[in-house]
Design an enzyme around this catalytic site. Structure first.
Site, PDB file in Angstrom:
ATOM      1  N   THR A   1       0.847  -1.204   0.000  1.00 24.47           N
ATOM      2  CA  THR A   1       0.000   0.000   0.000  1.00 24.47           C
ATOM      3  C   THR A   1       0.879   1.251   0.000  1.00 24.47           C
ATOM      4  OG1 THR A   1      -1.511  -1.287   1.386  1.00 24.47           O
ATOM      5  CG2 THR A   1      -2.034   1.035   1.072  1.00 24.47           C
TER       6      THR A   1
ATOM      7  N   GLU B   1      10.094   0.749  11.245  1.00 25.35           N
ATOM      8  CA  GLU B   1       8.790   1.429  11.152  1.00 25.35           C
ATOM      9  C   GLU B   1       8.425   2.035  12.502  1.00 25.35           C
ATOM     10  OE1 GLU B   1       5.970  -1.430   9.783  1.00 25.35           O
ATOM     11  OE2 GLU B   1       6.512  -1.168   7.689  1.00 25.35           O
TER      12      GLU B   1
ATOM     13  N   GLY C   1       1.264   1.522   5.755  1.00 22.94           N
ATOM     14  CA  GLY C   1       0.156   0.572   5.755  1.00 22.94           C
ATOM     15  C   GLY C   1       0.073  -0.148   7.089  1.00 22.94           C
TER      16      GLY C   1
HETATM   17  O1  LIG Z   1       6.046  -5.205   7.427  1.00 16.53           O
HETATM   18  C1  LIG Z   1       5.279  -4.589   6.731  1.00 16.53           C
HETATM   19  C2  LIG Z   1       4.553  -3.366   7.102  1.00 16.53           C
HETATM   20  O2  LIG Z   1       4.233  -3.277   8.463  1.00 16.53           O
HETATM   21  C3  LIG Z   1       3.357  -3.134   6.206  1.00 16.53           C
HETATM   22  O3  LIG Z   1       2.998  -1.808   6.364  1.00 16.53           O
HETATM   23  C4  LIG Z   1       2.151  -3.997   6.519  1.00 16.53           C
HETATM   24  O4  LIG Z   1       2.530  -5.353   6.525  1.00 16.53           O
HETATM   25  C5  LIG Z   1       1.046  -3.777   5.479  1.00 16.53           C
HETATM   26  O5  LIG Z   1       1.528  -4.143   4.228  1.00 16.53           O
HETATM   27  P1  LIG Z   1       0.620  -4.087   2.917  1.00 16.53           P
HETATM   28  O6  LIG Z   1       0.324  -2.675   2.628  1.00 16.53           O
HETATM   29  O7  LIG Z   1       1.499  -4.728   1.853  1.00 16.53           O
HETATM   30  O8  LIG Z   1      -0.593  -4.913   3.185  1.00 16.53           O
END
Ligand SMILES: O=C[C@H](O)[C@H](O)[C@H](O)COP(=O)(O)O
Length: 250
Positions: free
Chosen positions: A63, A139, A118
Site C-alpha cells: 500500500t 517502522e 500501511g
Molecule cells: O512489514 C510490513 C509493514 O508493516 C506493512 O505496512 C504492513 O505489513 C502492510 O503491508 P501491505 O500494505 O502490503 O498490506
C-alpha cells in the site's frame, strides 16, 4: 496541501477504466474495485497531507509503495518541493531513490512532520498490527518520531480487536519468530509488556496509540478518520461529507 486527486483507476479483471476528475464522479464505470485499486486510493488520499518542505516517514509494504510512487511523481512534476524522506526498509529506500526522493535518517531529523504507512490490522481505537511484510523495528522507530502518522489500508484490514484476523503477530527477535494468540488480544499494553519481557525480543508488531489518521478505502468510497480532531470525513464517490462524531465513536 491540496493537490488534485489523481485519476481513479477501476479495474475489472484484465480491463481498466480511468475515471478522471473531469468525468462524472457520480456515475463511475460499472466495474469492481480490486484490493490493489483500494490500496492505491488510500495511498493517494494520504499523499494529500504531504506539503513542500516536510520530512516524511516512508513506510513499507504494497500500500505504501503507491504513496511513495505518488510522492516521487509530485516531486518530479514540481508540485512538491524540498521533501526529505526517512525510509523504514531497504525496499522503500530503493524505491524512493529510484524516484529521486531525497532521503535522510533519524539522526539528522529526530522529529518528522508526517509518516505514511500501511498496516495489517487496524482496530477501532487506531491501534495497529504491523510487520507481516517483514518490516517492523524501523517502522516503529520512524513512526514513533513523527508528529502525524497516517495509516493507509483497504477495508479488509479493519478489525474489532487486534488479533481478530487469526494471523501471526510479528515479533522481531534473533532469529525471527511469529507469536500466535489463541484469541483476540484484550489488554494491548499488558500483551506488549509481556512480549517485550521475553529474552531476545527486539520489538513486536503492535503499534499502540500511535496512528493519528486512518485512511480506509472501501468499494463504497474513502473514509478518513482523524483521531485527535474527533471527526470522520466520508468521501463517497468523490462527494465529501464530514460528520462530527465523538472520538469514542471512531
Ligand atoms: O512489514 C510490513 C509493514 O508493516 C506493512 O505496512 C504492513 O505489513 C502492510 O503491508 P501491505 O500494505 O502490503 O498490506
Amino acid at each position: 496541501m491540496e493537490i488534485s486527486f489523481p485519476p481513479l483507476i477501476f479495474s475489472n479483471g484484465d480491463s481498466f477504466a480511468v475515471l478522471s476528475k473531469e468525468m462524472s464522479l457520480s456515475s463511475p464505470p460499472n466495474v469492481v474495485l480490486t484490493q490493489e485499486d483500494l490500496k492505491r486510493l488510500a495511498a493517494y488520499k494520504a499523499v494529500a497531507f504531504v506539503e513542500s518542505g516536510m520530512v516524511i516517514g516512508l513506510g513499507t509494504g504494497s500500500t505504501t509503495a503507491f504513496a511513495v510512487e505518488q510522492i516521487g511523481q509530485l516531486l518530479q512534476q514540481g508540485k512538491l518541493k524540498n521533501i526529505v524522506g526517512i525510509s523504514t526498509s531497504k525496499k522503500t529506500q530503493e524505491q524512493a531513490l529510484a524516484l529521486g526522493i531525497p532521503l535522510s535518517d533519524l539522526n539528522t531529523y529526530p522529529v518528522l512532520d508526517l509518516a505514511i504507512d500501511g498496516a495489517d490490522e487496524v482496530d477501532s481505537k487506531f491501534n495497529l498490527v504491523k510487520g507481516r511484510g517483514g518490516s517492523l523495528l524501523r517502522e516503529k522507530m520512524v513512526e514513533g518520531a513523527c508528529l502525524k502518522f497516517v495509516v493507509i489500508v483497504d477495508e479488509s484490514k479493519i478489525v474489532e480487536n487486534l488479533g481478530a484476523s487469526g494471523l501471526p503477530m510479528p515479533v522481531e527477535i534473533v532469529p525471527f519468530l511469529d507469536l500466535y494468540f489463541e484469541k483476540e488480544i484484550g489488554d494491548l499494553n499488558f500483551a506488549s509488556d509481556s512480549i517485550l519481557r521475553i529474552a531476545g525480543v527486539v520489538e513486536h508488531g503492535m503499534f499502540i496509540d500511535m496512528a493519528t489518521t486512518v485512511v480506509i478505502a472501501s468499494v463504497a468510497g474513502i473514509i478518513l478518520k482523524h483521531k485527535l480532531e474527533g471527526h470522520v470525513c466520508f468521501l463517497v464517490k468523490g462527494e465529501k461529507r464530514c460528520d462530527l462524531l465523538e472520538t469514542s465513536h471512531l
